[in-house]
Design an enzyme around this catalytic site. Structure first.
Site, PDB file in Angstrom:
ATOM      1  N   LYS A 198      79.933 -23.719  26.352  1.00  0.00           N
ATOM      2  CA  LYS A 198      79.602 -23.992  24.951  1.00  0.00           C
ATOM      3  C   LYS A 198      79.978 -22.761  24.140  1.00  0.00           C
ATOM      4  O   LYS A 198      80.032 -21.651  24.693  1.00  0.00           O
ATOM      5  CB  LYS A 198      78.096 -24.248  24.810  1.00  0.00           C
TER       6      LYS A 198
ATOM      7  N   ASP B  78      81.061 -29.920  17.756  1.00  0.00           N
ATOM      8  CA  ASP B  78      79.592 -30.023  17.819  1.00  0.00           C
ATOM      9  C   ASP B  78      79.140 -29.887  16.369  1.00  0.00           C
ATOM     10  O   ASP B  78      79.943 -30.143  15.448  1.00  0.00           O
ATOM     11  CB  ASP B  78      79.013 -28.916  18.728  1.00  0.00           C
TER      12      ASP B  78
HETATM   13  P1  NDP Z   1      77.113 -32.842  12.683  1.00  0.00           P
HETATM   14  O1  NDP Z   1      77.423 -31.496  12.194  1.00  0.00           O
HETATM   15  O2  NDP Z   1      78.081 -33.939  12.476  1.00  0.00           O
HETATM   16  O3  NDP Z   1      75.701 -33.319  12.087  1.00  0.00           O
HETATM   17  C1  NDP Z   1      74.548 -32.593  12.311  1.00  0.00           C
HETATM   18  C2  NDP Z   1      73.412 -33.258  11.573  1.00  0.00           C
HETATM   19  O4  NDP Z   1      72.181 -32.637  11.957  1.00  0.00           O
HETATM   20  C3  NDP Z   1      73.510 -33.090  10.059  1.00  0.00           C
HETATM   21  O5  NDP Z   1      72.924 -34.186   9.443  1.00  0.00           O
HETATM   22  C4  NDP Z   1      72.721 -31.812   9.832  1.00  0.00           C
HETATM   23  O6  NDP Z   1      72.188 -31.695   8.542  1.00  0.00           O
HETATM   24  C5  NDP Z   1      71.591 -31.989  10.825  1.00  0.00           C
HETATM   25  N1  NDP Z   1      71.062 -30.671  11.203  1.00  0.00           N
HETATM   26  C6  NDP Z   1      71.752 -29.638  11.738  1.00  0.00           C
HETATM   27  N2  NDP Z   1      70.952 -28.582  11.921  1.00  0.00           N
HETATM   28  C7  NDP Z   1      69.736 -28.964  11.482  1.00  0.00           C
HETATM   29  C8  NDP Z   1      68.478 -28.335  11.396  1.00  0.00           C
HETATM   30  N3  NDP Z   1      68.311 -27.070  11.812  1.00  0.00           N
HETATM   31  N4  NDP Z   1      67.429 -29.054  10.904  1.00  0.00           N
HETATM   32  C9  NDP Z   1      67.595 -30.350  10.495  1.00  0.00           C
HETATM   33  N5  NDP Z   1      68.765 -30.995  10.545  1.00  0.00           N
HETATM   34  C10 NDP Z   1      69.812 -30.321  11.029  1.00  0.00           C
HETATM   35  O7  NDP Z   1      76.768 -32.651  14.246  1.00  0.00           O
HETATM   36  P2  NDP Z   1      76.754 -33.737  15.402  1.00  0.00           P
HETATM   37  O8  NDP Z   1      76.307 -35.042  14.873  1.00  0.00           O
HETATM   38  O9  NDP Z   1      78.025 -33.633  16.137  1.00  0.00           O
HETATM   39  O10 NDP Z   1      75.634 -33.132  16.368  1.00  0.00           O
HETATM   40  C11 NDP Z   1      74.252 -33.487  16.274  1.00  0.00           C
HETATM   41  C12 NDP Z   1      73.555 -33.184  17.591  1.00  0.00           C
HETATM   42  O11 NDP Z   1      74.195 -33.916  18.646  1.00  0.00           O
HETATM   43  C13 NDP Z   1      73.605 -31.716  18.027  1.00  0.00           C
HETATM   44  O12 NDP Z   1      72.409 -31.405  18.730  1.00  0.00           O
HETATM   45  C14 NDP Z   1      74.768 -31.695  19.017  1.00  0.00           C
HETATM   46  O13 NDP Z   1      74.674 -30.630  19.938  1.00  0.00           O
HETATM   47  C15 NDP Z   1      74.566 -33.039  19.697  1.00  0.00           C
HETATM   48  N6  NDP Z   1      75.741 -33.554  20.372  1.00  0.00           N
HETATM   49  C16 NDP Z   1      76.908 -33.785  19.688  1.00  0.00           C
HETATM   50  C17 NDP Z   1      77.997 -34.298  20.364  1.00  0.00           C
HETATM   51  C18 NDP Z   1      79.234 -34.681  19.646  1.00  0.00           C
HETATM   52  O14 NDP Z   1      80.094 -35.324  20.289  1.00  0.00           O
HETATM   53  N7  NDP Z   1      79.395 -34.368  18.373  1.00  0.00           N
HETATM   54  C19 NDP Z   1      77.959 -34.525  21.816  1.00  0.00           C
HETATM   55  C20 NDP Z   1      76.664 -34.363  22.412  1.00  0.00           C
HETATM   56  C21 NDP Z   1      75.608 -33.858  21.700  1.00  0.00           C
HETATM   57  P3  NDP Z   1      72.831 -30.609   7.541  1.00  0.00           P
HETATM   58  O15 NDP Z   1      74.088 -31.255   7.051  1.00  0.00           O
HETATM   59  O16 NDP Z   1      71.793 -30.413   6.501  1.00  0.00           O
HETATM   60  O17 NDP Z   1      73.077 -29.360   8.359  1.00  0.00           O
END
Ligand code: NDP
Length: 451
Positions: free
Chosen positions: A130, A170
């Site tokens: 990562k 991510d």
């Molecule tokens: P994105 O950047 O597309 O979206 C992240 C979302 O989570 C946004 O809505 C963001 O809001 C919110 N967020 C981020 N940090 C915080 C926080 N500290 N408190 C509240 N909301 C928060 O990321 P992904 O959708 O790709 O990833 C989301 C999760 O899924 C993560 O944990 C990631 O590790 C996991 N994941 C992702 C994969 C992938 O293929 N993308 C694969 C496996 C797991 P804001 O815009 O306000 O920051």
């Protein structure tokens, strides 16, 4: 070889804490896994003697580097970048890159550790890694993001490669960032190889990769519900996040006849009693990616929707919860509230969204509870399929990838049942995922001896 003295779980976790000061997320992730592994290896001397868990909980290497870039006003900015290569026993390191101000070495070490088990669970040949940076893409222009990505890759390129380490997206790293980084890698090395996944379809990306994590979360949910002869249709579903994982999980729920009533971001959540249908999901996708907007604006766009500033959606009554934002977003109190309001299934889209107290609550209530390392593995699984396509220099059809994803999620579910089913029929998916993920990596490490 003399046998190593056995330590108990408490001593083991104390040792992890001592060796990793100021890294609470990493200690938390190791603790959660170790609790199950200690039971499993109790009567398996080889794993003790070769210190397998101790070795998996010590990354192969952590690379940390300076990332300088120039903003649009001509200011020189300095960020810190990392790549954590946790374990490559069963394949090249594989895992996403996160760009977010909250990124620290501890967060990336926890994610790389979790990724090792997740990748093993997929059945594909991928090790765990990562990386990322404490860079905030929010509010930056496309050119600023491009300059940052190019600078980041100017250091990262020495540590990655199609057979070495294959990063992906991510939080904060989507198609735009992957494009900039792949372009820079190609420019520096003069090689067109599958060094990153999540690429655009025009330059080696795989169909279904964008949707895979969110869709997989719901396919896993479906597998769990089927053990109770139940399904997604008619269920009210609470989703957190509004990024890639959240919007595609919501989309799959809608396709299967469920009703999604919330989405969120770091500023709060929206509740839409009418349900967030496909048209509204499309609006959110465009709003968040093209316009880089905030979820609060949903409430102004759609009648009856409410925005709750500074709050998470766990107080909204539901049958199913899909945490798809970030780590530790469900506390013990949140979990208790979900159960009290009728939630009977949780499938994690984010990594480690439920803290140790919350996991305890879900297990005690004996609901269907899938940890992210099992339920969100669809993304990395399709990344693995993207690597295969790149190596073979061909592209598979959408239906082929969909079918493979469905099969992989079913297999992961099956592996969880194999190691997680109690005598009374209850399935502890956390234990099942931890042990199944551990066993394959551990057995490969035994084959290599002490390296
Ligand atoms: P994105 O950047 O597309 O979206 C992240 C979302 O989570 C946004 O809505 C963001 O809001 C919110 N967020 C981020 N940090 C915080 C926080 N500290 N408190 C509240 N909301 C928060 O990321 P992904 O959708 O790709 O990833 C989301 C999760 O899924 C993560 O944990 C990631 O590790 C996991 N994941 C992702 C994969 C992938 O293929 N993308 C694969 C496996 C797991 P804001 O815009 O306000 O920051």
């Amino acid at each position: 070889m003399a046998a190593t003295e056995h330590v108990d779980l408490e001593q083991f976790v104390e040792g992890v804490k001592r060796r990793n000061p100021g890294q609470p997320e990493f200690v938390q992730a190791v603790h959660e896994v170790a609790a199950d592994i200690f039971d499993f290896i109790q009567d398996k001397e080889q794993y003790h003697r070769y210190q397998i868990l101790r070795r998996i909980a010590e990354p192969d290497r952590v690379v940390s580097f300076r990332v300088c870039w120039e903003d649009d006003k001509g200011n020189i900015r300095v960020q810190r970048g990392w790549r954590v290569q946790n374990n490559n026993s069963i394949g090249p390191y594989k895992g996403g890159l996160r760009f977010h101000p909250s990124v620290t070495e501890s967060v990336l070490k926890f994610l790389a550790f979790e990724q090792t088990f997740k990748n093993s669970l997929t059945g594909l040949p991928m090790g765990g890694g990562k990386g990322g940076a404490n860079f905030n893409p929010k509010g930056k222009s496309d050119h600023e993001v491009m300059r940052f990505c190019q600078s980041f890759m100017t250091e990262l390129y020495r540590h990655v490669g199609a057979d070495i380490d294959v990063p992906a997206g991510d939080i904060g790293v989507g198609a735009r960032e992957i494009g900039y980084m792949f372009g820079q890698y190609k420019r520096i090395t003069n090689q067109f190889t599958g060094v990153l996944t999540g690429k655009g379809l025009e330059y080696g990306g795989s169909l279904v990769r964008t949707e895979a994590t969110g869709y997989g979360v719901v396919l896993f949910l479906q597998n769990m519900l089927e053990t109770k002869r139940d399904g997604v249709a008619g269920k009210t579903v609470v989703v957190s996040g509004s990024g890639n994982v959240a919007t595609h999980a919501a989309e799959k729920i809608v396709q299967l006849g469920g009703k999604v009533v919330t989405l969120s971001d770091s500023e709060g959540f929206i509740y839409d009693p009418d349900g967030i249908d496909q048209d509204k999901i499309n609006w959110v996708k465009a709003h968040k990616t093209k316009r880089r907007g905030r979820i609060s604006e949903y409430a102004a766009e759609f009648r009856n929707a409410e925005f709750h500033a500074g709050r998470k959606p766990w107080s909204v009554p539901c049958h199913v919860a899909l945490p798809c934002a970030t780590q530790n977003e469900i506390s013990g109190d949140d979990a208790t509230m979900l159960i009290k309001n009728g939630c009977a299934a949780v499938s994690e889209g984010a990594n480690m969204p439920t803290d140790l107290a919350g996991i305890g609550v879900f297990k005690a209530a004996r609901i269907l509870y899938a940890p992210g390392k099992a339920s969100n593995a669809g993304g990395v699984a399709v990344s693995g399929l993207e690597m295969s396509q790149n190596s073979a220099r061909r592209s598979w059809k959408e239906g082929e990838v969909q079918d493979l994803l469905t099969g992989i999620m079913r297999d992961i579910h099956g592996r969880c049942l194999e190691y997680g089913r109690d005598r009374d029929g209850y399935v502890d998916y956390v234990r099942g995922a931890n042990i199944a993920g551990f066993k394959k990596v551990a057995d490969a490490m035994l084959a290599y001896g002490v390296v």
